[in-house]
Design a protein around this motif. Structure first.
Motif, mmCIF file in Angstrom:
data_model
loop_
_atom_site.group_PDB
_atom_site.id
_atom_site.type_symbol
_atom_site.label_atom_id
_atom_site.label_comp_id
_atom_site.label_asym_id
_atom_site.label_seq_id
_atom_site.Cartn_x
_atom_site.Cartn_y
_atom_site.Cartn_z
ATOM 1 N N ASN A 77 0.834 -1.209 0.000
ATOM 2 C CA ASN A 77 0.000 0.000 0.000
ATOM 3 C C ASN A 77 0.867 1.256 0.000
ATOM 4 O OD1 ASN A 77 -2.361 -1.555 0.075
ATOM 5 N ND2 ASN A 77 -2.268 -1.686 2.286
ATOM 6 N N ALA A 78 1.886 1.242 -0.826
ATOM 7 C CA ALA A 78 2.819 2.367 -0.895
ATOM 8 C C ALA A 78 2.120 3.661 -1.314
ATOM 9 C CB ALA A 78 3.949 2.051 -1.876
ATOM 10 N N ASP A 79 1.038 3.534 -2.051
ATOM 11 C CA ASP A 79 0.288 4.729 -2.455
ATOM 12 C C ASP A 79 -0.351 5.420 -1.247
ATOM 13 O OD1 ASP A 79 -1.150 2.325 -2.385
ATOM 14 O OD2 ASP A 79 -2.663 2.999 -3.784
ATOM 15 N N TRP A 80 -0.497 4.723 -0.143
ATOM 16 C CA TRP A 80 -1.022 5.316 1.087
ATOM 17 C C TRP A 80 0.095 5.867 1.964
ATOM 18 C CZ3 TRP A 80 -4.832 1.004 3.073
ATOM 19 C CH2 TRP A 80 -5.864 0.838 2.147
ATOM 20 N N HIS A 81 1.338 5.491 1.654
ATOM 21 C CA HIS A 81 2.486 5.862 2.493
ATOM 22 C C HIS A 81 3.536 6.588 1.641
ATOM 23 C CE1 HIS A 81 0.780 3.392 5.666
ATOM 24 N NE2 HIS A 81 0.616 2.443 4.770
ATOM 25 N N LYS A 82 3.123 7.668 1.030
ATOM 26 C CA LYS A 82 3.989 8.406 0.113
ATOM 27 C C LYS A 82 5.232 8.980 0.786
ATOM 28 C CE LYS A 82 0.230 9.528 -3.025
ATOM 29 N NZ LYS A 82 0.588 8.795 -4.196
ATOM 30 N N ASN A 83 5.132 9.431 2.030
ATOM 31 C CA ASN A 83 6.302 9.978 2.728
ATOM 32 C C ASN A 83 7.334 8.893 3.017
ATOM 33 O OD1 ASN A 83 5.335 12.610 2.717
ATOM 34 N ND2 ASN A 83 4.289 12.357 4.675
ATOM 35 N N THR A 84 6.865 7.698 3.350
ATOM 36 C CA THR A 84 7.788 6.589 3.578
ATOM 37 C C THR A 84 8.476 6.203 2.281
ATOM 38 O OG1 THR A 84 6.419 5.773 5.392
ATOM 39 C CG2 THR A 84 7.993 4.225 4.435
ATOM 40 N N ALA A 85 7.710 6.129 1.189
ATOM 41 C CA ALA A 85 8.294 5.810 -0.114
ATOM 42 C C ALA A 85 9.323 6.872 -0.519
ATOM 43 C CB ALA A 85 7.204 5.699 -1.171
ATOM 44 N N LYS A 86 9.001 8.116 -0.288
ATOM 45 C CA LYS A 86 9.927 9.206 -0.613
ATOM 46 C C LYS A 86 11.199 9.093 0.211
ATOM 47 C CE LYS A 86 10.291 14.221 -0.830
ATOM 48 N NZ LYS A 86 9.609 15.501 -0.620
ATOM 49 N N PHE A 87 11.068 8.770 1.500
ATOM 50 C CA PHE A 87 12.237 8.605 2.367
ATOM 51 C C PHE A 87 13.139 7.481 1.862
ATOM 52 C CE2 PHE A 87 14.359 6.498 5.886
ATOM 53 C CZ PHE A 87 15.064 7.553 6.450
ATOM 54 N N LEU A 88 12.545 6.335 1.540
ATOM 55 C CA LEU A 88 13.327 5.206 1.057
ATOM 56 C C LEU A 88 14.038 5.539 -0.254
ATOM 57 C CD1 LEU A 88 10.753 2.378 1.806
ATOM 58 C CD2 LEU A 88 12.941 2.725 2.957
ATOM 59 N N ARG A 89 13.340 6.223 -1.124
ATOM 60 C CA ARG A 89 13.876 6.576 -2.442
ATOM 61 C C ARG A 89 14.939 7.665 -2.357
ATOM 62 N NH1 ARG A 89 9.283 7.463 -4.255
ATOM 63 N NH2 ARG A 89 9.277 9.703 -3.955
ATOM 64 N N GLU A 90 14.662 8.729 -1.621
ATOM 65 C CA GLU A 90 15.539 9.897 -1.634
ATOM 66 C C GLU A 90 16.598 9.878 -0.537
ATOM 67 O OE1 GLU A 90 13.142 13.426 -1.740
ATOM 68 O OE2 GLU A 90 12.200 12.856 -3.639
ATOM 69 N N GLU A 91 16.230 9.492 0.671
ATOM 70 C CA GLU A 91 17.181 9.536 1.775
ATOM 71 C C GLU A 91 18.106 8.318 1.813
ATOM 72 O OE1 GLU A 91 17.631 12.197 3.696
ATOM 73 O OE2 GLU A 91 16.031 13.198 2.577
#
Length: 85
Positions: free
Chosen positions: A20-34
């Protein structure tokens, strides 16, 4: 959650599955960018729902796939087996 994800910074390859990554956009962004992980998204219908979900797989840049038995891809449980090679 961020502190536990920071422990993933290792020299070994690893994979994170975010359902449900579409519900957890900030977590996905953190994993991708940070953490600089590679994101692969899978979109589709889930059981008993009339709408789609996204599951994302995040791979470290050192992640190496190891095929099970030296063969990839494998047949699914109910697949028809066809040998073309």
């Amino acid at each position: 959650m961020a502190s536990s994800l920071l422990n993933l910074s290792s020299n070994d390859g690893y994979m994170v599955i975010l359902d449900n990554a579409d519900w957890h956009k900030n977590t996905a962004k953190f994993l991708r960018e940070e953490l600089d992980l590679i994101e692969v998204d899978f979109h589709g219908f889930a059981p008993i729902n009339a709408y789609t979900h996204t599951t994302s797989i995040f791979l470290s840049r050192k992640f190496r796939f190891q095929p099970n038995g030296g063969i990839q891809p494998h047949y699914s449980i109910a697949a028809l087996h066809h040998i073309a090679d």
